[in-house]
Design a protein around this motif. Structure first.
Motif, short mmCIF file in Angstrom:
data_model
loop_
_atom_site.label_atom_id
_atom_site.label_comp_id
_atom_site.label_asym_id
_atom_site.label_seq_id
_atom_site.Cartn_x
_atom_site.Cartn_y
_atom_site.Cartn_z
N GLU A 63 -17.36 -1.53 -20.29
CA GLU A 63 -18.77 -1.66 -20.34
C GLU A 63 -19.33 -2.48 -21.72
O GLU A 63 -18.43 -3.05 -22.31
CB GLU A 63 -19.35 -0.08 -20.74
N LYS A 64 -20.56 -3.02 -21.52
CA LYS A 64 -21.07 -3.77 -22.38
C LYS A 64 -21.02 -3.37 -23.79
O LYS A 64 -21.55 -2.03 -24.18
CB LYS A 64 -22.56 -4.24 -21.93
N ASN A 89 -19.12 -8.49 -22.68
CA ASN A 89 -20.64 -8.29 -22.55
C ASN A 89 -21.05 -8.68 -21.44
O ASN A 89 -22.23 -8.47 -21.14
CB ASN A 89 -21.20 -9.56 -23.64
N GLY A 90 -19.97 -8.56 -20.47
CA GLY A 90 -20.28 -8.79 -19.09
C GLY A 90 -19.40 -9.43 -18.28
O GLY A 90 -18.08 -9.58 -18.83
N LYS A 91 -19.51 -9.62 -17.00
CA LYS A 91 -18.41 -10.02 -16.10
C LYS A 91 -17.80 -11.34 -16.52
O LYS A 91 -16.54 -11.79 -16.13
CB LYS A 91 -18.93 -10.32 -14.60
N GLU A 92 -18.57 -12.22 -17.39
CA GLU A 92 -17.97 -13.50 -17.71
C GLU A 92 -17.12 -13.38 -18.57
O GLU A 92 -16.20 -14.34 -19.06
CB GLU A 92 -19.08 -14.29 -18.47
N ASP A 93 -16.78 -12.31 -19.46
CA ASP A 93 -15.56 -12.12 -20.30
C ASP A 93 -14.49 -11.50 -19.70
O ASP A 93 -13.11 -11.42 -20.24
CB ASP A 93 -16.13 -10.94 -21.26
#
Length: 370
Positions: A63-64, A89-93
Motif C-alpha cells: 500500500e502507499k 508510492n504506487g505501481k511505478e515502484d
C-alpha cells in the motif's frame, strides 16, 4: 533511522489501553514496514512458483506509504539490511523492489542460521519503531515475509535434530548463550501474530515455506523513577502527542454529527406536525379551525369562508413555509393592504387578508399555531 537511536532492549509490559492507543496510531497514519527475508542457500533458490508468489505479494498487497526491506540471509545476514527502505508510492515502484530481490541462490554460501536471522529481523523492526517513538513519529504495523526451508520460532538452543544447517560455531546452538536469550526475549515481548505459511516445491522436489508473520504496532516501555517521588515513562506522553489532534477532530466531528442529527430530527418532527389555522372573521361568523399538513393547501372560498362561490386562492404549506397564492381570473385577495397578484411567502404567524365583495371589505384573520 536505526543508526541515530540508542540500541533498544525489551521493555516492560504495556497496559491494555496503551496497546489500544498504539493500534490507533498505526491505523490512523499510513504506512507499514514490510520485510522480505530470503534464504540464499541452494536448497531454497526461488523457482518459478516462488517468484510468482513473491511478485504477487508485492503487486497486490503493498500500500502507499509502505517501506520495503529486503533481507538476504544464510549463515550470516547480508548488511546493511534494515536501513533505507524502498518507499512504495504506487505501481511505478514495483520493479524497483523486484530489482533488488535475490531470485537466484548464492552458491558461495551454505548453512542457514535461522535463529540469527530471526534475532536480526525482529530486533531490527523493534528498533525502527522505537526510533519513531523517540522522535515522536507515528509507529507502524510490521510484517515479515520469510522464504526459507528452515523452521521458524523454534525453542532456544537449536540442535541438529531440529535444524541440521545451523553452523557448528553458532551461539544459537547453546540455549543459555546471550544471543539465544536475546532472541527468546524478543519473541516473547513482541506481539507476533500467528504465522501463515504456504509450502512451495522446488524443481528438485524439495520444499520450502513462504511464511507471513505480522506484528501489530508496538514499542518498548521504560518507566524510570525520577526526583520528587515521580516517575517518567515513554509511551503515555507519546500517545498523547500522537492522538490529541486526531481524537479532538473525531470528537468535534461526533459533536457536529450529533448536532446535525438533533437538528435533522427536530426538523423532521416539525415538518410532520400539522399546523392549526385558527380563523376568525370581522362579522358575526363563527370561528373556524382547520389543520394544514406538509405539502397541503387550503382553498380560500372553500376550506376558508369568504364571500362568493369561487375559490379566490390558496394557503399552501411547503415544509415549514407558508405561501398565499391567488387564483387566476378569480376575485381579488388583499394582504397588507395590497392586492396579491402572485404567490407570496407569509413569514408571520398571523395574517389578515381581505376578500372584498360588492365594494365591501371582508376581513379574515388567520393565526398559525405550529
Amino acid at each position: 533511522m536505526t543508526n541515530i537511536c540508542p540500541l533498544v532492549t525489551p521493555g516492560q509490559p504495556l497496559t491494555g489501553w496503551q496497546k489500544t492507543g498504539l493500534e490507533l496510531v498505526g491505523n490512523i497514519f499510513a504506512g507499514r514496514d514490510v520485510v522480505l527475508a530470503i534464504d540464499l542457500t541452494e536448497s531454497v533458490g526461488l523457482n518459478d512458483e516462488g517468484r510468482l508468489r513473491l511478485r504477487q505479494i508485492i503487486e497486490d498487497t503493498l500500500e502507499k506509504g509502505d517501506g520495503v526491506y529486503v533481507v538476504p540471509f544464510a549463515s550470516t545476514v547480508s548488511l546493511p539490511a534494515l536501513e533505507n527502505p524502498i518507499e512504495f508510492n504506487g505501481k511505478e515502484d514495483i520493479e524497483r523492489i523486484i530489482d533488488v530481490i535475490p531470485f537466484q541462490s548464492d552458491l558461495t554460501v551454505s548453512n542457514t542460521d535461522i535463529q540469527l536471522a530471526e534475532l536480526f529481523v525482529y530486533q531490527g523492526l523493534a528498533q525502527i519503531n522505537q526510533c519513531r517513538l523517540s522522535q515522536n513519529l507515528p509507529i507502524q504495523h510490521q510484517s515479515v515475509v520469510w522464504l526459507t526451508d528452515a523452521p521458524l520460532l523454534t525453542q532456544p538452543g537449536i540442535t541438529s535434530d531440529v535444524w541440521i544447517e545451523t553452523p557448528a560455531d553458532s551461539p544459537f546452538r547453546e540455549q543459555n548463550s546471550p544471543a539465544s536469550q536475546a532472541r527468546q526475549r524478543w519473541l516473547e515481548v513482541l506481539p507476533l501474530q500467528q504465522k501463515r505459511s504456504q509450502p512451495i516445491t522446488t524443481n528438485n522436489n524439495q520444499t520450502y515455506q513462504l511464511t507471513i508473520v505480522d506484528i501489530p504496532p508496538t514499542v518498548q516501555e521504560f518507566c524510570t523513577p525520577a526526583p520528587g517521588g515521580k516517575e517518567t515513562c515513554l509511551v503515555t506522553p507519546y500517545l498523547f502527542h500522537q492522538l490529541w489532534l486526531p481524537t479532538s477532530i473525531i470528537f468535534l466531528v461526533i459533536l457536529c454529527l450529533l448536532g446535525a442529527g438533533g437538528f435533522g430530527l427536530k426538523y423532521l418532527m416539525s415538518i410532520n406536525k400539522k399546523w392549526r389555522l385558527k380563523i376568525s372573521f370581522e362579522d358575526d361568523r363563527e370561528e373556524q379551525s382547520i389543520y394544514l399538513g406538509n405539502n397541503q393547501k387550503k382553498a380560500i372560498g372553500e376550506d376558508i369562508d369568504c364571500p362568493g362561490s369561487e375559490v379566490r386562492g390558496y394557503l399552501r404549506r411547503q415544509g415549514n413555509k407558508l405561501y398565499l397564492s391567488p387564483q387566476p381570473e378569480a376575485a381579488s385577495i388583499y394582504y397588507n393592504n395590497k392586492e396579491v397578484t402572485r404567490e407570496e411567502e407569509i413569514k408571520a404567524n398571523s395574517l389578515r387578508i381581505n376578500c372584498p365583495e360588492d365594494q365591501k371589505d371582508f376581513a379574515i384573520v388567520i393565526k398559525i399555531i405550529k
